[in-house]
Design a protein around this motif. Structure first.
Motif, PDB file in Angstrom:
ATOM      1  N   MET A   3      45.694  41.106  39.209  1.00 34.49           N
ATOM      2  CA  MET A   3      45.353  41.751  40.483  1.00 34.49           C
ATOM      3  C   MET A   3      44.901  40.704  41.487  1.00 34.49           C
ATOM      4  O   MET A   3      45.299  40.723  42.656  1.00 34.49           O
ATOM      5  N   ARG A   4      44.104  39.780  41.016  1.00 38.69           N
ATOM      6  CA  ARG A   4      43.624  38.725  41.934  1.00 38.69           C
ATOM      7  C   ARG A   4      44.796  37.847  42.402  1.00 38.69           C
ATOM      8  O   ARG A   4      44.823  37.388  43.540  1.00 38.69           O
ATOM      9  N   ALA A   5      45.771  37.652  41.516  1.00 40.24           N
ATOM     10  CA  ALA A   5      46.947  36.849  41.907  1.00 40.24           C
ATOM     11  C   ALA A   5      47.763  37.588  42.980  1.00 40.24           C
ATOM     12  O   ALA A   5      48.251  36.973  43.936  1.00 40.24           O
TER      13      ALA A   5
ATOM     14  N   GLY B  19      27.397  39.890  48.874  1.00 48.08           N
ATOM     15  CA  GLY B  19      27.433  38.491  48.472  1.00 48.08           C
ATOM     16  C   GLY B  19      28.724  37.781  48.835  1.00 48.08           C
ATOM     17  O   GLY B  19      28.876  36.594  48.546  1.00 48.08           O
ATOM     18  N   THR B  20      29.666  38.460  49.455  1.00 43.08           N
ATOM     19  CA  THR B  20      30.903  37.785  49.877  1.00 43.08           C
ATOM     20  C   THR B  20      31.054  37.982  51.389  1.00 43.08           C
ATOM     21  O   THR B  20      30.569  38.974  51.949  1.00 43.08           O
ATOM     22  N   ASP B  21      31.766  37.041  52.024  1.00 42.18           N
ATOM     23  CA  ASP B  21      31.961  37.156  53.485  1.00 42.18           C
ATOM     24  C   ASP B  21      32.666  38.457  53.829  1.00 42.18           C
ATOM     25  O   ASP B  21      32.332  39.122  54.808  1.00 42.18           O
TER      26      ASP B  21
ATOM     27  N   GLY C 266      49.668  47.460  50.347  1.00 47.00           N
ATOM     28  CA  GLY C 266      50.597  46.493  50.922  1.00 47.00           C
ATOM     29  C   GLY C 266      50.748  45.213  50.124  1.00 47.00           C
ATOM     30  O   GLY C 266      51.198  44.199  50.662  1.00 47.00           O
ATOM     31  N   LEU C 267      50.382  45.243  48.840  1.00 49.44           N
ATOM     32  CA  LEU C 267      50.610  44.064  47.997  1.00 49.44           C
ATOM     33  C   LEU C 267      52.060  44.058  47.534  1.00 49.44           C
ATOM     34  O   LEU C 267      52.727  45.107  47.518  1.00 49.44           O
ATOM     35  N   ALA C 268      52.538  42.897  47.127  1.00 50.84           N
ATOM     36  CA  ALA C 268      53.896  42.819  46.560  1.00 50.84           C
ATOM     37  C   ALA C 268      53.924  43.688  45.304  1.00 50.84           C
ATOM     38  O   ALA C 268      52.903  43.848  44.639  1.00 50.84           O
TER      39      ALA C 268
ATOM     40  N   GLY D 122      29.475  42.881  45.539  1.00 46.39           N
ATOM     41  CA  GLY D 122      30.764  42.204  45.722  1.00 46.39           C
ATOM     42  C   GLY D 122      31.711  42.999  46.606  1.00 46.39           C
ATOM     43  O   GLY D 122      31.288  43.832  47.411  1.00 46.39           O
ATOM     44  N   ASN D 123      32.998  42.745  46.415  1.00 48.13           N
ATOM     45  CA  ASN D 123      33.988  43.398  47.271  1.00 48.13           C
ATOM     46  C   ASN D 123      34.180  44.869  46.917  1.00 48.13           C
ATOM     47  O   ASN D 123      34.643  45.645  47.749  1.00 48.13           O
ATOM     48  N   ASN D 124      33.836  45.268  45.707  1.00 48.45           N
ATOM     49  CA  ASN D 124      33.851  46.694  45.409  1.00 48.45           C
ATOM     50  C   ASN D 124      32.840  47.391  46.334  1.00 48.45           C
ATOM     51  O   ASN D 124      33.146  48.432  46.926  1.00 48.45           O
TER      52      ASN D 124
ATOM     53  N   LEU E 139      29.980  50.296  43.065  1.00 48.48           N
ATOM     54  CA  LEU E 139      29.070  49.240  42.611  1.00 48.48           C
ATOM     55  C   LEU E 139      29.844  48.020  42.119  1.00 48.48           C
ATOM     56  O   LEU E 139      29.684  46.923  42.621  1.00 48.48           O
ATOM     57  N   PHE E 140      30.692  48.235  41.104  1.00 52.21           N
ATOM     58  CA  PHE E 140      31.458  47.109  40.540  1.00 52.21           C
ATOM     59  C   PHE E 140      32.873  47.565  40.243  1.00 52.21           C
ATOM     60  O   PHE E 140      33.091  48.688  39.785  1.00 52.21           O
ATOM     61  N   GLY E 141      33.799  46.653  40.460  1.00 50.71           N
ATOM     62  CA  GLY E 141      35.190  46.927  40.125  1.00 50.71           C
ATOM     63  C   GLY E 141      35.675  45.895  39.122  1.00 50.71           C
ATOM     64  O   GLY E 141      35.072  45.732  38.055  1.00 50.71           O
ATOM     65  N   ILE E 142      36.732  45.181  39.515  1.00 52.99           N
ATOM     66  CA  ILE E 142      37.315  44.222  38.571  1.00 52.99           C
ATOM     67  C   ILE E 142      36.436  42.988  38.379  1.00 52.99           C
ATOM     68  O   ILE E 142      36.720  42.161  37.523  1.00 52.99           O
ATOM     69  N   GLY E 143      35.367  42.880  39.150  1.00 49.82           N
ATOM     70  CA  GLY E 143      34.489  41.701  39.025  1.00 49.82           C
ATOM     71  C   GLY E 143      33.334  41.898  38.065  1.00 49.82           C
ATOM     72  O   GLY E 143      32.512  40.992  37.901  1.00 49.82           O
ATOM     73  N   LEU E 144      33.270  43.043  37.404  1.00 51.05           N
ATOM     74  CA  LEU E 144      32.152  43.266  36.464  1.00 51.05           C
ATOM     75  C   LEU E 144      32.255  42.263  35.319  1.00 51.05           C
ATOM     76  O   LEU E 144      33.307  42.124  34.695  1.00 51.05           O
ATOM     77  N   THR E 145      31.147  41.574  35.066  1.00 51.99           N
ATOM     78  CA  THR E 145      31.192  40.532  34.033  1.00 51.99           C
ATOM     79  C   THR E 145      30.247  40.808  32.879  1.00 51.99           C
ATOM     80  O   THR E 145      30.294  40.123  31.868  1.00 51.99           O
ATOM     81  N   ARG E 146      29.360  41.774  33.046  1.00 55.65           N
ATOM     82  CA  ARG E 146      28.354  42.027  32.003  1.00 55.65           C
ATOM     83  C   ARG E 146      27.854  43.456  32.165  1.00 55.65           C
ATOM     84  O   ARG E 146      28.110  44.084  33.195  1.00 55.65           O
TER      85      ARG E 146
HETATM   86  N1  LIG Z   1      41.780  42.262  44.323  1.00 60.15           N
HETATM   87  C1  LIG Z   1      42.227  42.890  45.409  1.00 60.15           C
HETATM   88  O1  LIG Z   1      43.373  42.790  45.765  1.00 60.15           O
HETATM   89  C2  LIG Z   1      41.318  43.744  46.182  1.00 60.15           C
HETATM   90  C3  LIG Z   1      40.040  44.052  45.724  1.00 60.15           C
HETATM   91  N2  LIG Z   1      39.271  44.943  46.332  1.00 60.15           N
HETATM   92  C4  LIG Z   1      38.007  45.344  45.768  1.00 60.15           C
HETATM   93  O2  LIG Z   1      37.274  44.245  45.335  1.00 60.15           O
HETATM   94  C5  LIG Z   1      36.807  44.473  44.008  1.00 60.15           C
HETATM   95  C6  LIG Z   1      36.573  43.190  43.319  1.00 60.15           C
HETATM   96  O3  LIG Z   1      35.565  42.561  44.040  1.00 60.15           O
HETATM   97  P1  LIG Z   1      34.764  41.328  43.432  1.00 60.15           P
HETATM   98  O4  LIG Z   1      35.704  40.367  42.881  1.00 60.15           O
HETATM   99  O5  LIG Z   1      33.885  40.865  44.510  1.00 60.15           O
HETATM  100  O6  LIG Z   1      33.993  41.984  42.225  1.00 60.15           O
HETATM  101  P2  LIG Z   1      33.038  43.272  42.123  1.00 60.15           P
HETATM  102  O7  LIG Z   1      33.721  44.207  41.193  1.00 60.15           O
HETATM  103  O8  LIG Z   1      32.642  43.783  43.442  1.00 60.15           O
HETATM  104  O9  LIG Z   1      31.766  42.697  41.366  1.00 60.15           O
HETATM  105  C7  LIG Z   1      31.374  41.372  41.595  1.00 60.15           C
HETATM  106  C8  LIG Z   1      29.919  41.248  41.952  1.00 60.15           C
HETATM  107  O10 LIG Z   1      29.121  41.924  41.042  1.00 60.15           O
HETATM  108  C9  LIG Z   1      28.273  40.999  40.344  1.00 60.15           C
HETATM  109  N3  LIG Z   1      28.162  41.509  38.993  1.00 60.15           N
HETATM  110  C10 LIG Z   1      29.130  41.608  38.054  1.00 60.15           C
HETATM  111  N4  LIG Z   1      28.699  42.291  36.993  1.00 60.15           N
HETATM  112  C11 LIG Z   1      27.404  42.640  37.284  1.00 60.15           C
HETATM  113  C12 LIG Z   1      26.416  43.376  36.599  1.00 60.15           C
HETATM  114  N5  LIG Z   1      26.647  43.906  35.405  1.00 60.15           N
HETATM  115  N6  LIG Z   1      25.230  43.554  37.170  1.00 60.15           N
HETATM  116  C13 LIG Z   1      24.970  43.036  38.384  1.00 60.15           C
HETATM  117  N7  LIG Z   1      25.882  42.333  39.084  1.00 60.15           N
HETATM  118  C14 LIG Z   1      27.074  42.137  38.545  1.00 60.15           C
HETATM  119  C15 LIG Z   1      28.899  39.685  40.498  1.00 60.15           C
HETATM  120  O11 LIG Z   1      27.927  38.712  40.417  1.00 60.15           O
HETATM  121  P3  LIG Z   1      28.021  37.507  39.354  1.00 60.15           P
HETATM  122  O12 LIG Z   1      28.752  37.984  38.137  1.00 60.15           O
HETATM  123  O13 LIG Z   1      28.761  36.455  40.080  1.00 60.15           O
HETATM  124  O14 LIG Z   1      26.613  37.220  39.092  1.00 60.15           O
HETATM  125  C16 LIG Z   1      29.464  39.829  41.894  1.00 60.15           C
HETATM  126  O15 LIG Z   1      28.463  39.663  42.847  1.00 60.15           O
HETATM  127  C17 LIG Z   1      37.889  45.333  43.399  1.00 60.15           C
HETATM  128  O16 LIG Z   1      37.451  46.017  42.267  1.00 60.15           O
HETATM  129  C18 LIG Z   1      38.203  46.232  44.567  1.00 60.15           C
HETATM  130  O17 LIG Z   1      37.287  47.310  44.622  1.00 60.15           O
HETATM  131  C19 LIG Z   1      39.702  45.648  47.538  1.00 60.15           C
HETATM  132  O18 LIG Z   1      38.794  45.352  48.542  1.00 60.15           O
HETATM  133  C20 LIG Z   1      41.105  45.385  48.002  1.00 60.15           C
HETATM  134  C21 LIG Z   1      41.822  44.259  47.488  1.00 60.15           C
END
Ligand SMILES: NC(=O)C1=CN([C@@H]2O[C@H](COP(=O)(O)OP(=O)(O)OC[C@H]3O[C@@H](n4cnc5c(N)ncnc54)[C@H](OP(=O)(O)O)[C@@H]3O)[C@@H](O)[C@H]2O)[C@@H](O)CC1
Ligand SMILES: Nc1ncnc2c1ncn2[C@@H]1O[C@H](COP(=O)(O)OP(=O)(O)O)[C@@H](O)[C@H]1O
Ligand SMILES: [K+]
Length: 479
Positions: free
Chosen positions: A20-22, A94-96, A207-209, A65-67, A126-133
């Protein structure tokens, strides 16, 4: 020769977080800004919410994050549509890109904490694909409380707490009614336990490929119409190997399912001791005596025989399996085959000489392949590569993999299928599709979908015996 090769269709891609990120990076490289993607995502999500629910007091939970960024866009779009909206943030953006989205929201931003009041409609951004823990315990408790207080729960991209790529629940997610994701589905939308929290899934284009992925979700299959001048053998001749006199039902279920799935001719190869039991129950299925491995091999080697199903209540007949495999024709291997080859996947792999589909459930999978590491998709892919054949691992999230790397998830099913004998029916359906000339991976995928559709039609009170009789309606609705 079977009828002109039937088609299956409608596989839709499933992408991992990295894929997805790619896709996102490729769009950005083409000149689309990250904020534009977020705006498209947020607006698409707001439209989906408006289409799903009547206007209601709404609370949007925004993560860092972006979610969370998507959440601010959604809040603004709903407010502009006249909905009463509140926003509660876990932390500053936390992101621009998320900051830019947050600046667009001019209403108040509450701090998400134990005092946050619930609302009728809860949006989890709250969190999408960036959830790490896992979410920390305090946040999980707040989320659960707000979820209980809401009539409708909506997840943005994924219910927060689920691991995108393997469908694990790192912490308890909300049981959502609606989940709006972007561009393509993610494994967690279909893999359990996460999938149970997704509710209705909407994939909004941004609008992604087009995504290309070896992993897909199975769509409604399509089959070529029968040739007008077809005859029963061209529709496919399926052989089913029967079990001993005290266990004849499973093979009969598979045989009936093969008939109903479209095989023109089905033969049950029965040990002589079980002939009477089978004869008392069968009408259109042809009964043939087959006591020895040689009898099985001879029947399958007949030019008209198209595929063989072996395993359901087979009993300790390893040599029958070996003899059948030596012929090299398409086979479905199920049930007792996995016990007969327990911990001997390498031995079984050496014997498989033609197209094959293995249909284990979880226990049988472990019996044959051992405790493989990784997600369900990774385990099934590894098993298919190891055995050199298609593996279909059953369950609420049936996963199918081919040795060439193709993999698919069947999400079109029903828990009504969790009934004894339902797997025998699946084996028979796949046997019919193999005999009709489908490639084993496509036969397994289409078979799982048809079986799932029959399960959905049957609903409560369904027993395996009902499933074959539901297939004509399933097939009639494919056109
Ligand atoms: N890809 C695309 O094309 C598009 C993506 N889009 C959207 O962006 C989303 C992805 O955004 P994202 O990469 O910013 O990640 P996201 O899910 O917001 O979380 C990251 C943040 O959470 C934090 N964090 C993580 N786990 C945590 C925890 N347990 N408890 C607390 N904090 C925690 C983490 O911090 P860190 O792990 O660095 O400490 C970081 O700050 C995607 O799901 C979609 O909704 C759309 O806008 C359209 C296009
Ligand atoms: N909760 C569920 N949701 C959807 N499908 C299910 C569920 N539980 C089981 N199934 C399906 O029902 C079938 C059961 O097969 P199996 O366990 O082999 O049963 P049996 O050996 O009794 O025939 C499989 O196709 C499986 O995918
Ligand atoms: K979310």
């Amino acid at each position: 020769m079977p009828d002109s090769s039937p088609l299956t269709g409608g596989h839709r891609p499933i992408v991992t977080a990295a894929e997805m990120r790619a896709l996102e990076a490729a769009a950005i490289a083409q000149g689309v800004s990250e904020f534009e993607l977020m705006a498209r995502a947020g607006h698409a999500a707001a439209r989906a919410i408006i289409a799903y629910a009547a206007p209601a007091d709404t609370l949007v939970l925004c993560g860092p994050g972006n979610n969370g960024g998507d959440g601010y866009v959604i809040a603004l779009a709903l407010a502009e549509a006249g909905w009463p909206v509140r926003v509660a943030a876990l932390a500053p953006s936390g992101t621009d890109t998320a900051r830019q989205a947050a600046e667009g929201w001019t209403g108040p931003v509450e701090t998400l904490d134990k005092a946050t009041a619930p609302a009728s409609l809860l949006v989890d951004a709250l969190f999408g694909i960036g959830l790490t823990r896992p979410l920390d315990g305090r946040l999980s408790a707040i989320l659960a409380r707000l979820g209980e207080g809401a009539g409708t729960r909506v997840a943005i991209d994924l219910p927060s707490g689920v691991a995108t790529d393997d469908g694990a629940c790192l912490s308890p997610p909300l049981a959502c009614d609606l989940c709006i994701s972007f561009g393509a589905a993610k494994p967690a939308h279909y893999l359990h336990p996460a999938a149970a929290h997704v509710g209705r899934l909407v994939i909004a284009p941004i609008g992604l490929a087009p995504a290309h992925s070896d992993l897909t979700v199975i769509g409604k299959p399509r089959f070529a119409a029968l040739d007008a001048d077809t005859h029963k053998y061209r529709r496919g001749h399926v052989l089913v190997v029967g079990g001993p006199a005290h266990a004849t039902g499973a093979a009969r279920l598979a045989a009936l399912a093969a008939q109903r799935a479209g095989a023109g001719y089905v033969t049950l190869l029965s040990p002589s001791a079980a002939l009477a039991a089978n004869a008392a129950q069968l009408t259109g299925v042809v009964l043939a005596e087959a006591d020895t491995p040689r009898d099985i091999a001879k029947a399958l080697a007949e030019p008209r025989a198209g595929a063989l199903v072996i395993g359901p209540a087979l009993g300790p007949e390893r040599h029958k399996v070996i003899a059948a495999l030596e012929v090299g024709k398409p086979v479905v291997l199920d049930a007792d085959v996995f016990t007969l080859f327990a911990n001997d996947a390498a031995g079984l792999a050496k014997l498989i000489a033609g197209p094959a589909v293995l249909t284990p459930h979880d226990g049988e999978f472990v019996r044959l392949f051992g405790d493989l590491p990784g997600s369900k998709v990774e385990r099934v892919c590894a098993a298919a590569a190891r055995i050199g054949a298609v593996v279909l691992l059953k369950g609420p999230d049936t996963v199918i993999a081919a040795p060439d790397g193709r993999a698919a998830i069947n999400a079109h099913a029903s828990s009504a299928l969790a009934t004894a004998g339902s797997g025998d029916v699946l084996a028979g359906i796949i046997g019919a599709l193999l005999a009709r000339g489908l490639d084993p991976f496509e036969a397994a995928c289409a078979g799982a979908w048809l079986h799932g559709d029959a399960g959905q039609r049957g609903g409560a009170g369904l027993i395996a015996e009902d499933l074959p009789g539901l297939l004509p309606a399933v097939l009639a609705d494919l056109a």
